[in-house]
Design a protein around this motif. Sequence first.
Motif, short mmCIF file in Angstrom:
data_model
loop_
_atom_site.label_atom_id
_atom_site.label_comp_id
_atom_site.label_asym_id
_atom_site.label_seq_id
_atom_site.Cartn_x
_atom_site.Cartn_y
_atom_site.Cartn_z
N ASN A 1 0.88 -1.01 -0.12
CA ASN A 1 -0.12 -0.03 -0.13
C ASN A 1 0.90 1.11 0.21
O ASN A 1 0.32 2.44 0.17
CB ASN A 1 -0.97 -0.10 1.39
CG ASN A 1 -0.18 -0.04 2.53
OD1 ASN A 1 0.81 -0.47 2.52
ND2 ASN A 1 -0.82 0.17 3.69
N MET A 2 2.15 1.04 -0.47
CA MET A 2 2.79 2.27 -0.42
C MET A 2 3.60 2.48 -1.72
O MET A 2 4.03 1.62 -2.62
CB MET A 2 4.20 2.29 0.61
CG MET A 2 3.53 2.13 1.95
SD MET A 2 5.10 2.19 3.24
CE MET A 2 5.61 3.74 3.20
N PHE A 3 3.42 3.93 -2.20
CA PHE A 3 3.69 4.10 -3.81
C PHE A 3 4.84 5.35 -3.68
O PHE A 3 4.56 6.13 -2.72
CB PHE A 3 2.74 4.35 -4.61
CG PHE A 3 1.74 2.88 -4.71
CD1 PHE A 3 1.92 2.26 -5.90
CD2 PHE A 3 0.89 2.85 -3.52
CE1 PHE A 3 1.07 1.05 -6.18
CE2 PHE A 3 -0.17 1.39 -4.04
CZ PHE A 3 0.17 0.90 -5.01
N ILE B 1 -4.55 2.95 -7.15
CA ILE B 1 -4.94 3.11 -5.76
C ILE B 1 -6.40 2.96 -5.46
O ILE B 1 -6.98 2.17 -4.85
CB ILE B 1 -4.22 4.15 -4.99
CG1 ILE B 1 -2.71 3.90 -5.02
CG2 ILE B 1 -5.10 4.31 -3.68
CD1 ILE B 1 -1.88 5.36 -4.43
N VAL B 2 -7.21 3.87 -6.42
CA VAL B 2 -8.67 3.82 -6.41
C VAL B 2 -9.13 2.32 -6.61
O VAL B 2 -10.13 1.99 -5.91
CB VAL B 2 -9.06 4.85 -7.51
CG1 VAL B 2 -10.75 4.63 -7.78
CG2 VAL B 2 -8.78 6.35 -7.15
N SER C 1 -9.20 -4.58 -8.01
CA SER C 1 -7.97 -5.39 -8.21
C SER C 1 -7.37 -5.45 -6.96
O SER C 1 -7.26 -4.20 -6.21
CB SER C 1 -7.41 -4.76 -9.45
OG SER C 1 -6.06 -5.40 -9.58
N ASP C 2 -6.62 -6.48 -6.94
CA ASP C 2 -5.69 -6.39 -5.75
C ASP C 2 -4.48 -6.03 -5.74
O ASP C 2 -3.64 -5.46 -4.96
CB ASP C 2 -5.40 -8.04 -5.19
CG ASP C 2 -6.59 -8.58 -4.75
OD1 ASP C 2 -7.66 -7.70 -4.05
OD2 ASP C 2 -6.66 -9.76 -4.40
N THR C 3 -3.93 -5.85 -7.13
CA THR C 3 -2.45 -5.31 -7.41
C THR C 3 -2.73 -4.48 -8.53
O THR C 3 -3.87 -4.46 -9.02
CB THR C 3 -1.76 -6.61 -8.20
OG1 THR C 3 -2.73 -7.21 -9.39
CG2 THR C 3 -1.32 -7.56 -7.12
N PRO C 4 -1.61 -3.45 -8.41
CA PRO C 4 -1.79 -2.34 -9.58
C PRO C 4 -1.88 -2.99 -10.91
O PRO C 4 -1.15 -3.69 -11.31
CB PRO C 4 -0.59 -1.57 -9.48
CG PRO C 4 -0.01 -2.01 -8.08
CD PRO C 4 -0.57 -3.56 -7.96
#
Lengths: 55, 280
Positions: free
Chosen positions: B136-138, B184-185, B192-195
């Motif tokens: 959850n960190m970008f 993130i949205v 989706s669970d992943t980007p």
Amino acid sequence: MMQDQIPENKRPYEQAYFPAKPNKFVLFMHTFLPWQIIRFAALNLKIVRLLMKGH
Amino acid sequence: MWISNEQFLGDLGMGAMHLEQGGYTMHSKSFAESIFAERDIRWIVGAHVKQVEAGKVEYELLDSTFHEQSFDFAMLIPPFAGQEMKAFDASGEDITSTIFAPSGYMKVDADYTPKPYAEWSADDWPKKLQNPTYSNMFAVGIAFAPPHQISQPRKSPNDTLITPAPPRTGMPSATMARAVAENIVDMINGVSDTPTRTASMAQMGAACIASTGKDFFTGTAAAMTVYPVVPDYAKFPDTGRDQSLTSGEVGLGAQWIKHTLHHLFIYKAKLKPFWSVIPE
Ligand SMILES: Cc1cc2nc3c(=O)[nH]c(=O)nc-3n(C[C@H](O)[C@H](O)[C@H](O)COP(=O)(O)OP(=O)(O)OC[C@H]3O[C@@H](n4cnc5c(N)ncnc54)[C@H](O)[C@@H]3O)c2cc1C
């Protein structure tokens, strides 16, 4: 002309002696309206193509 | 006088670029030197500024010699630097080195394996800008840790690194920001669970307009476009770039683009109607 009358960086073998410099025609075209309107459109198009590739 | 840590004028922190001029594919060193010589600007390259005092700047060259340049007016752009932030997990353990590179930038999905310049690849560059440990960190723009420079790194015998940092200008920074925000949205909304969107600097272009006189009829600007920002010699073996999208020119038309972008971006920043359709 004696070399000491030329600005130091433009004398032979100094840095500004080597690069290509624009001639009068090229300088004129830099601000010649009809040509620059075309360049403005062309540049916009290129940026739009860039945006489409990268997004 | 222009002082830069670039190896040569026109390196631009991205290992230079090639552009079409007068029927030739020309290196940006020639392009930049021509602009400087025409405007009577001198240059000192391969220089690391060590100290600035009133009216005087001291710099080190690649041969570890030290020099001084006096000035009446100077504009200095400090090197990019990460923030000195510390990170702790829920139990209070220091996890700074898991999240941040020693430079202070956030680690993301880049290949940080140290390797020599000749082995650098476009694939080293992050695509999802996501921290590998904490999903959850970008980090986008200047905040993410690049895998390495883009320009060939050089050191003086004194061990001073004299190389420009990779540029993360407005257009790439904002492109990354949009992709990450949309990812993130989706992750929050359970789509989706992943980007799912990617924004690698090795797969995106950039346009840079440098004003060289702002009058609406007699002004000019240097317009440069490059694709991709990080050269990809696997895809484009000659120059690392797609030459149909990599260009440079000086003219009034480019200055008009600078004016247009100025107004568009301020409009967008104010979130006025339809701001979101204005591209980055
Ligand atoms: C002089 C100059 C001219 C430029 N000209 C151009 C140009 O013509 N075209 C172009 O495309 N790009 C240009 N750029 C580059 C462009 O401005 C940057 O690449 C872009 O702003 C980077 O965006 P960013 O969001 O990564 O970082 P920034 O815009 O720097 O945003 C980072 C934000 O984080 C905040 N922040 C920092 N630390 C903390 C903290 N501890 N807590 C909370 N907030 C914090 C800062 O205040 C800042 O608002 C220029 C840059 C400079 C310096």
